[in-house]
Design an enzyme around this catalytic site. Structure first.
Site, PDB file in Angstrom:
ATOM      1  N   ASP A  13      -1.773   4.122   5.615  1.00  0.00           N
ATOM      2  CA  ASP A  13      -2.204   5.019   4.534  1.00  0.00           C
ATOM      3  C   ASP A  13      -3.717   5.190   4.491  1.00  0.00           C
ATOM      4  OD1 ASP A  13      -2.753   2.431   3.703  1.00  0.00           O
ATOM      5  OD2 ASP A  13      -1.460   2.482   1.956  1.00  0.00           O
ATOM      6  N   ASN A  57       3.044  -4.467  -8.111  1.00  0.00           N
ATOM      7  CA  ASN A  57       4.187  -3.743  -8.688  1.00  0.00           C
ATOM      8  C   ASN A  57       5.209  -3.367  -7.618  1.00  0.00           C
ATOM      9  OD1 ASN A  57       3.036  -1.643  -7.280  1.00  0.00           O
ATOM     10  ND2 ASN A  57       2.909  -0.229  -8.985  1.00  0.00           N
ATOM     11  N   HIS A  87       4.441  -1.807  -4.612  1.00  0.00           N
ATOM     12  CA  HIS A  87       4.190  -0.651  -3.749  1.00  0.00           C
ATOM     13  C   HIS A  87       3.929  -1.095  -2.308  1.00  0.00           C
ATOM     14  CE1 HIS A  87      -0.194  -0.981  -5.032  1.00  0.00           C
ATOM     15  NE2 HIS A  87      -0.336  -0.818  -3.742  1.00  0.00           N
ATOM     16  N   GLU A  97       5.237   4.026  -4.226  1.00  0.00           N
ATOM     17  CA  GLU A  97       5.510   3.317  -5.468  1.00  0.00           C
ATOM     18  C   GLU A  97       6.997   2.985  -5.538  1.00  0.00           C
ATOM     19  OE1 GLU A  97       3.250   2.190  -7.314  1.00  0.00           O
ATOM     20  OE2 GLU A  97       1.497   3.420  -6.859  1.00  0.00           O
TER      21      GLU A  97
HETATM   22  C1  GLP Z   1      -3.382  -1.217  -1.405  1.00  0.00           C
HETATM   23  C2  GLP Z   1      -2.771  -0.762  -0.093  1.00  0.00           C
HETATM   24  C3  GLP Z   1      -1.456  -1.475   0.166  1.00  0.00           C
HETATM   25  C4  GLP Z   1      -1.654  -2.975   0.008  1.00  0.00           C
HETATM   26  C5  GLP Z   1      -2.077  -3.272  -1.413  1.00  0.00           C
HETATM   27  C6  GLP Z   1      -2.188  -4.771  -1.724  1.00  0.00           C
HETATM   28  O1  GLP Z   1      -2.844  -0.554  -2.496  1.00  0.00           O
HETATM   29  N1  GLP Z   1      -2.527   0.640  -0.070  1.00  0.00           N
HETATM   30  O2  GLP Z   1      -1.008  -1.158   1.478  1.00  0.00           O
HETATM   31  O3  GLP Z   1      -0.465  -3.635   0.319  1.00  0.00           O
HETATM   32  O4  GLP Z   1      -3.308  -2.631  -1.621  1.00  0.00           O
HETATM   33  O5  GLP Z   1      -3.404  -5.283  -1.329  1.00  0.00           O
HETATM   34  P1  GLP Z   1      -3.801  -6.807  -1.385  1.00  0.00           P
HETATM   35  O6  GLP Z   1      -3.233  -7.447  -0.176  1.00  0.00           O
HETATM   36  O7  GLP Z   1      -5.305  -6.800  -1.400  1.00  0.00           O
HETATM   37  O8  GLP Z   1      -3.233  -7.367  -2.656  1.00  0.00           O
END
Ligand code: GLP
Length: 227
Positions: free
Chosen positions: A66, A131, A133, A138
Protein backbone atom coordinates in the site's frame (compact mmCIF):
# COMPACT_ATOMS: atom_id res chain seq x y z
CA UNK A 1 -2.59 -20.57 10.32
CA UNK A 2 0.40 -21.44 12.48
CA UNK A 3 0.71 -18.91 15.34
CA UNK A 4 4.23 -18.51 16.74
CA UNK A 5 4.06 -16.58 20.02
CA UNK A 6 7.25 -14.75 21.03
CA UNK A 7 8.41 -13.05 24.20
CA UNK A 8 9.93 -9.97 22.66
CA UNK A 9 10.41 -8.01 19.45
CA UNK A 10 13.83 -9.48 18.62
CA UNK A 11 12.58 -13.04 18.98
CA UNK A 12 9.58 -12.18 16.79
CA UNK A 13 11.87 -10.74 14.10
CA UNK A 14 14.19 -13.77 14.23
CA UNK A 15 11.26 -16.20 13.89
CA UNK A 16 9.80 -14.21 11.01
CA UNK A 17 13.21 -14.25 9.34
CA UNK A 18 13.36 -18.08 9.66
CA UNK A 19 10.27 -18.24 7.42
CA UNK A 20 11.75 -15.67 5.01
CA UNK A 21 15.20 -17.36 4.95
CA UNK A 22 13.73 -20.70 3.96
CA UNK A 23 12.32 -19.04 0.83
CA UNK A 24 15.40 -16.90 0.08
CA UNK A 25 17.66 -19.96 0.23
CA UNK A 26 15.35 -22.08 -1.90
CA UNK A 27 14.64 -19.47 -4.57
CA UNK A 28 17.17 -16.80 -5.50
CA UNK A 29 14.58 -15.07 -7.73
CA UNK A 30 11.72 -15.17 -5.23
CA UNK A 31 8.90 -12.64 -5.41
CA UNK A 32 8.27 -10.98 -2.06
CA UNK A 33 5.22 -9.07 -0.92
CA UNK A 34 6.33 -6.44 1.57
CA UNK A 35 4.63 -4.32 4.23
CA UNK A 36 5.33 -1.13 6.12
CA UNK A 37 4.79 -0.35 9.80
CA UNK A 38 6.96 -0.85 12.86
CA UNK A 39 6.25 -4.60 13.14
CA UNK A 40 8.31 -5.83 10.13
CA UNK A 41 11.28 -3.47 10.65
CA UNK A 42 13.15 -6.10 12.74
CA UNK A 43 12.56 -8.68 10.01
CA UNK A 44 14.03 -6.22 7.49
CA UNK A 45 17.07 -5.74 9.77
CA UNK A 46 17.59 -9.52 9.73
CA UNK A 47 17.30 -9.47 5.91
CA UNK A 48 19.93 -6.71 5.78
CA UNK A 49 22.23 -8.72 8.05
CA UNK A 50 21.78 -11.72 5.74
CA UNK A 51 23.01 -9.56 2.85
CA UNK A 52 26.03 -8.42 4.92
CA UNK A 53 26.72 -12.12 5.51
CA UNK A 54 26.87 -12.65 1.73
CA UNK A 55 23.30 -13.22 0.47
CA UNK A 56 22.47 -11.44 -2.78
CA UNK A 57 18.99 -10.06 -3.48
CA UNK A 58 19.91 -9.09 -7.05
CA UNK A 59 17.28 -11.38 -8.63
CA UNK A 60 14.59 -10.84 -5.99
CA UNK A 61 11.44 -8.89 -6.88
CA UNK A 62 9.24 -7.08 -4.39
CA UNK A 63 5.70 -5.70 -4.38
CA UNK A 64 4.42 -3.57 -1.53
CA UNK A 65 0.95 -3.63 -0.10
CA UNK A 66 0.00 0.00 0.00
CA UNK A 67 0.82 3.70 -0.21
CA UNK A 68 -0.81 6.94 0.84
CA UNK A 69 -2.61 8.98 -1.80
CA UNK A 70 -1.38 12.54 -2.32
CA UNK A 71 2.10 12.08 -0.90
CA UNK A 72 5.08 12.30 -3.20
CA UNK A 73 7.29 9.20 -3.47
CA UNK A 74 10.22 11.23 -2.16
CA UNK A 75 8.27 12.55 0.84
CA UNK A 76 9.78 11.27 4.12
CA UNK A 77 6.35 9.88 5.09
CA UNK A 78 5.74 7.93 1.88
CA UNK A 79 5.77 4.16 2.12
CA UNK A 80 8.26 4.15 -0.75
CA UNK A 81 10.68 6.16 1.42
CA UNK A 82 9.96 3.82 4.34
CA UNK A 83 10.92 0.79 2.27
CA UNK A 84 13.99 2.50 0.86
CA UNK A 85 15.23 3.58 4.28
CA UNK A 86 14.41 0.38 6.14
CA UNK A 87 15.42 -2.21 3.56
CA UNK A 88 16.20 -1.36 -0.06
CA UNK A 89 19.13 0.98 0.51
CA UNK A 90 20.99 -1.62 2.58
CA UNK A 91 20.61 -4.64 0.32
CA UNK A 92 21.59 -5.18 -3.32
CA UNK A 93 18.05 -5.49 -4.68
CA UNK A 94 17.68 -3.83 -8.09
CA UNK A 95 15.39 -0.85 -7.45
CA UNK A 96 13.76 -1.56 -10.84
CA UNK A 97 12.58 -4.83 -9.30
CA UNK A 98 10.89 -3.08 -6.36
CA UNK A 99 7.27 -2.00 -6.70
CA UNK A 100 5.19 0.19 -4.40
CA UNK A 101 1.68 1.12 -5.59
CA UNK A 102 1.20 4.75 -6.48
CA UNK A 103 -1.66 6.96 -7.58
CA UNK A 104 -5.26 7.79 -6.91
CA UNK A 105 -7.28 6.54 -9.86
CA UNK A 106 -8.97 3.33 -11.02
CA UNK A 107 -6.36 3.15 -13.80
CA UNK A 108 -3.52 3.31 -11.22
CA UNK A 109 -5.14 0.44 -9.30
CA UNK A 110 -5.58 -1.61 -12.46
CA UNK A 111 -1.98 -0.99 -13.52
CA UNK A 112 -0.71 -2.33 -10.18
CA UNK A 113 -3.04 -5.33 -10.32
CA UNK A 114 -1.93 -6.03 -13.94
CA UNK A 115 1.72 -5.89 -12.89
CA UNK A 116 0.96 -8.31 -10.06
CA UNK A 117 -0.84 -10.69 -12.38
CA UNK A 118 2.44 -11.20 -14.27
CA UNK A 119 4.14 -12.62 -11.17
CA UNK A 120 3.20 -14.88 -8.30
CA UNK A 121 4.10 -13.68 -4.83
CA UNK A 122 5.96 -16.44 -3.00
CA UNK A 123 5.70 -14.87 0.44
CA UNK A 124 3.60 -11.87 1.42
CA UNK A 125 4.63 -10.12 4.65
CA UNK A 126 1.75 -8.47 6.50
CA UNK A 127 1.44 -6.25 9.52
CA UNK A 128 -1.91 -5.69 11.16
CA UNK A 129 -3.59 -2.60 12.54
CA UNK A 130 -4.98 -2.66 16.06
CA UNK A 131 -8.50 -2.68 14.59
CA UNK A 132 -7.52 -5.56 12.28
CA UNK A 133 -6.75 -3.61 9.12
CA UNK A 134 -4.49 -5.47 6.68
CA UNK A 135 -2.59 -3.19 4.31
CA UNK A 136 -5.26 -0.52 4.35
CA UNK A 137 -8.18 -2.95 4.11
CA UNK A 138 -10.45 -2.11 6.99
CA UNK A 139 -12.36 -4.94 8.71
CA UNK A 140 -15.38 -5.83 6.60
CA UNK A 141 -13.68 -5.19 3.23
CA UNK A 142 -14.98 -7.97 0.91
CA UNK A 143 -12.43 -10.76 0.50
CA UNK A 144 -12.47 -10.63 -3.28
CA UNK A 145 -11.42 -6.94 -3.37
CA UNK A 146 -8.39 -6.23 -5.56
CA UNK A 147 -6.09 -3.16 -5.52
CA UNK A 148 -8.31 -0.19 -4.74
CA UNK A 149 -8.47 3.31 -3.34
CA UNK A 150 -9.45 3.36 0.33
CA UNK A 151 -10.96 6.17 2.38
CA UNK A 152 -9.00 5.83 5.62
CA UNK A 153 -11.06 5.56 8.80
CA UNK A 154 -10.63 8.01 11.66
CA UNK A 155 -9.25 5.14 13.79
CA UNK A 156 -6.54 4.28 11.25
CA UNK A 157 -5.62 7.92 10.73
CA UNK A 158 -5.36 8.39 14.50
CA UNK A 159 -3.16 5.28 14.80
CA UNK A 160 -0.87 6.58 12.05
CA UNK A 161 -0.70 10.15 13.35
CA UNK A 162 2.42 9.02 15.29
CA UNK A 163 4.29 9.27 11.97
CA UNK A 164 2.89 12.75 11.23
CA UNK A 165 3.96 14.83 14.26
CA UNK A 166 1.01 13.31 16.16
CA UNK A 167 -1.27 15.53 14.09
CA UNK A 168 -4.20 13.64 12.56
CA UNK A 169 -4.82 16.56 10.19
CA UNK A 170 -1.50 15.81 8.50
CA UNK A 171 -2.43 12.14 7.88
CA UNK A 172 -3.71 11.60 4.32
CA UNK A 173 -7.38 10.71 4.00
CA UNK A 174 -6.91 8.08 1.28
CA UNK A 175 -4.55 5.27 0.34
CA UNK A 176 -4.03 2.85 -2.54
CA UNK A 177 -3.92 -0.72 -1.25
CA UNK A 178 -3.80 -4.29 -2.48
CA UNK A 179 -7.13 -5.91 -1.62
CA UNK A 180 -7.57 -9.11 0.37
CA UNK A 181 -8.30 -10.80 -2.97
CA UNK A 182 -4.87 -9.67 -4.19
CA UNK A 183 -3.16 -10.87 -1.01
CA UNK A 184 -4.92 -14.23 -1.13
CA UNK A 185 -3.25 -14.98 -4.47
CA UNK A 186 0.12 -15.18 -2.65
CA UNK A 187 1.55 -18.65 -2.17
CA UNK A 188 2.22 -17.98 1.52
CA UNK A 189 1.38 -15.14 3.88
CA UNK A 190 3.42 -14.23 6.95
CA UNK A 191 1.71 -11.95 9.47
CA UNK A 192 4.04 -10.12 11.85
CA UNK A 193 2.19 -8.59 14.80
CA UNK A 194 3.94 -6.71 17.55
CA UNK A 195 2.37 -6.00 20.91
CA UNK A 196 -0.38 -7.01 23.25
CA UNK A 197 -2.76 -4.53 21.63
CA UNK A 198 -2.70 -6.70 18.47
CA UNK A 199 -3.85 -9.88 20.29
CA UNK A 200 -7.54 -9.55 19.40
CA UNK A 201 -6.72 -8.74 15.79
CA UNK A 202 -4.46 -11.82 15.52
CA UNK A 203 -7.16 -14.04 17.07
CA UNK A 204 -9.73 -12.71 14.60
CA UNK A 205 -7.37 -13.43 11.67
CA UNK A 206 -6.80 -16.95 13.04
CA UNK A 207 -10.55 -17.63 12.99
CA UNK A 208 -10.84 -16.15 9.50
CA UNK A 209 -7.90 -18.18 8.17
CA UNK A 210 -9.38 -21.42 9.49
CA UNK A 211 -12.65 -20.59 7.80
CA UNK A 212 -11.06 -19.56 4.51
CA UNK A 213 -8.42 -22.26 4.27
CA UNK A 214 -10.95 -24.80 3.05
CA UNK A 215 -10.99 -23.08 -0.33
CA UNK A 216 -8.18 -20.48 -0.31
CA UNK A 217 -4.79 -20.00 1.20
CA UNK A 218 -4.86 -16.98 3.47
CA UNK A 219 -2.48 -16.42 6.37
CA UNK A 220 0.04 -19.26 6.65
CA UNK A 221 2.06 -18.09 9.68
CA UNK A 222 1.48 -15.40 12.30
CA UNK A 223 4.46 -14.40 14.40
CA UNK A 224 3.04 -12.57 17.37
CA UNK A 225 4.97 -10.76 20.08
CA UNK A 226 3.29 -10.56 23.47
CA UNK A 227 4.84 -7.32 24.71
C1 GLP B 1 -0.24 0.93 8.64
C2 GLP B 1 0.00 0.05 7.43
C3 GLP B 1 -0.34 -1.40 7.73
C4 GLP B 1 0.36 -1.82 9.01
C5 GLP B 1 -0.15 -0.97 10.16
C6 GLP B 1 0.40 -1.39 11.53
O1 GLP B 1 -1.57 1.30 8.76
N1 GLP B 1 -0.76 0.46 6.30
O2 GLP B 1 0.07 -2.21 6.64
O3 GLP B 1 0.10 -3.17 9.25
O4 GLP B 1 0.21 0.36 9.87
O5 GLP B 1 1.64 -0.86 11.77
P1 GLP B 1 2.54 -1.19 13.02
O6 GLP B 1 3.24 -2.46 12.73
O7 GLP B 1 3.47 -0.01 13.13
O8 GLP B 1 1.62 -1.29 14.21
Amino acid sequence: MKVIVCENYDEMSAKAFEVMKELLDAKKDAVLGLATGSSPVGLYKEMIQYHKDGYSYKDIKSYNLDEYVGIDRKDPQSYYTFMYENLFKDIDIDLNNTHVPYGSTEADCKAYEDALSEVSIDLQVLGIGQNGHIGFNEPGTPFETLTHIVDLTENTREANARFFDNDINKVPTQAISMGIGTIMKSKKVLLVANGENKADAVKAEDRKSTRLNSSHLYISYAVFCLK
